[in-house]
Design a protein around this motif. Sequence first.
Motif, short mmCIF file in Angstrom:
data_model
loop_
_atom_site.label_atom_id
_atom_site.label_comp_id
_atom_site.label_asym_id
_atom_site.label_seq_id
_atom_site.Cartn_x
_atom_site.Cartn_y
_atom_site.Cartn_z
N SER A 1 -3.09 -6.35 -7.08
CA SER A 1 -4.41 -5.67 -7.09
C SER A 1 -5.62 -6.59 -7.20
O SER A 1 -6.75 -6.10 -7.17
CB SER A 1 -4.51 -4.61 -8.20
OG SER A 1 -3.88 -3.41 -7.81
N THR A 2 -5.40 -7.90 -7.32
CA THR A 2 -6.57 -8.78 -7.54
C THR A 2 -7.18 -9.31 -6.25
O THR A 2 -8.11 -10.11 -6.28
CB THR A 2 -6.23 -9.98 -8.46
OG1 THR A 2 -5.30 -10.83 -7.78
CG2 THR A 2 -5.65 -9.52 -9.78
N ASP B 1 1.00 -9.16 1.18
CA ASP B 1 1.81 -8.22 1.97
C ASP B 1 2.01 -8.78 3.39
O ASP B 1 3.15 -8.84 3.90
CB ASP B 1 1.07 -6.87 2.01
CG ASP B 1 1.91 -5.71 2.50
OD1 ASP B 1 3.14 -5.88 2.63
OD2 ASP B 1 1.34 -4.63 2.75
N ASN C 1 0.87 -1.19 0.00
CA ASN C 1 0.00 0.00 0.00
C ASN C 1 0.90 1.23 0.00
O ASN C 1 2.10 1.13 0.26
CB ASN C 1 -0.94 -0.02 1.21
CG ASN C 1 -0.18 -0.23 2.50
OD1 ASN C 1 0.57 0.64 2.95
ND2 ASN C 1 -0.33 -1.40 3.11
N GLU D 1 -4.52 -18.27 -6.02
CA GLU D 1 -5.87 -18.78 -6.21
C GLU D 1 -5.95 -19.59 -7.50
O GLU D 1 -5.42 -19.16 -8.52
CB GLU D 1 -6.87 -17.63 -6.31
CG GLU D 1 -6.92 -16.79 -5.04
CD GLU D 1 -7.52 -15.42 -5.30
OE1 GLU D 1 -8.38 -15.30 -6.18
OE2 GLU D 1 -7.10 -14.48 -4.62
N1 AR6 Z 1 1.51 -15.69 -2.10
C1 AR6 Z 1 1.10 -15.30 -3.34
N2 AR6 Z 1 -0.05 -14.64 -3.59
C2 AR6 Z 1 -0.82 -14.36 -2.52
C3 AR6 Z 1 -0.49 -14.72 -1.19
C4 AR6 Z 1 0.74 -15.41 -1.00
N3 AR6 Z 1 1.17 -15.79 0.20
N4 AR6 Z 1 -1.47 -14.29 -0.37
C5 AR6 Z 1 -2.41 -13.70 -1.15
N5 AR6 Z 1 -2.03 -13.74 -2.43
P1 AR6 Z 1 -3.79 -8.77 -2.00
P2 AR6 Z 1 -3.96 -6.22 -3.46
C6 AR6 Z 1 -2.70 -13.22 -3.65
O1 AR6 Z 1 -5.09 -8.54 -1.34
O2 AR6 Z 1 -5.26 -6.61 -4.05
C7 AR6 Z 1 -2.77 -5.58 1.46
O3 AR6 Z 1 -3.39 -5.49 2.71
C8 AR6 Z 1 -4.18 -12.97 -3.54
O4 AR6 Z 1 -4.91 -14.18 -3.70
O5 AR6 Z 1 -2.66 -9.32 -1.19
O6 AR6 Z 1 -2.91 -5.64 -4.37
C9 AR6 Z 1 -1.80 -4.45 1.19
O7 AR6 Z 1 -1.22 -3.94 2.38
C10 AR6 Z 1 -4.41 -12.03 -4.71
O8 AR6 Z 1 -4.57 -12.76 -5.93
O9 AR6 Z 1 -3.21 -7.41 -2.68
C11 AR6 Z 1 -2.65 -3.41 0.53
O10 AR6 Z 1 -3.31 -2.60 1.47
C12 AR6 Z 1 -3.08 -11.26 -4.80
O11 AR6 Z 1 -2.17 -11.96 -3.95
C13 AR6 Z 1 -3.66 -4.24 -0.23
O12 AR6 Z 1 -3.75 -5.49 0.45
C14 AR6 Z 1 -3.18 -9.82 -4.35
O13 AR6 Z 1 -4.07 -9.72 -3.25
C15 AR6 Z 1 -3.23 -4.52 -1.64
O14 AR6 Z 1 -4.27 -5.18 -2.31
#
Ligand code: AR6
Length: 184
Positions: free
Chosen positions: A127-128, A40, A30, A169
Amino acid sequence: MQVRINHVVISVSTGDITAWKGDIIVNASNSGLYGGGGVDGAIHRAGGPQIAAECALIRQKQGGVMPGEAAFTTAGRLPNLGIIHTVGPIWKGGGAGEETTLARCYISSLDLACARGARSIAFPNISTGVYNFPKKLACETALSTIADYVQSTGPDKLPLETITFICFEPDNARLYEETLKTYI
Ligand code: AR6
């Protein structure tokens, strides 16, 4: 599943990005680099407090990271050379430049990885998750941006040899495999 563009192998795999052993892991962070949930949270948990400490220094120095940009930290306890923290767009319906911003996340991360001489990099599906970007469009944007980058940079200026998408996923993994096939 993998394809080769010039000397770079682009591949898709599934699982947890913190288990990946190459040079650079990209984090979907973020703007404040505060850590959070999703990928993250997983990276900060696995890498330990050193990563948050370095993120705090970046905040002090430059106030954070704008959507589409990226910043480097070391990887703490993780065995990688470093983490590149990029900030994806929050999906607002598609009329706010989200696709361009997402493409810039990949370009900024690749630029930074190349500046560090990295030979391998792994991306999550930026972002997904909580940022709610449509998965198919995110996948098409990611792959076309990376393919253009590799094609237009040229082998002598590109230390990277492998670019891996780690899909957490199953529906993202399926999308990436289907879309990557069109690059064969
Ligand atoms: N390894 C790989 N991919 C993952 C993992 C993992 N361990 N865990 C989740 N994903 P997101 P965003 C996938 O929500 O949408 C955070 O709180 C998940 O399934 O992590 O960019 C940050 O601090 C999805 O497909 O990131 C920001 O505030 C992808 O990672 C915000 O979320 C991204 O999901 C960023 O949102």
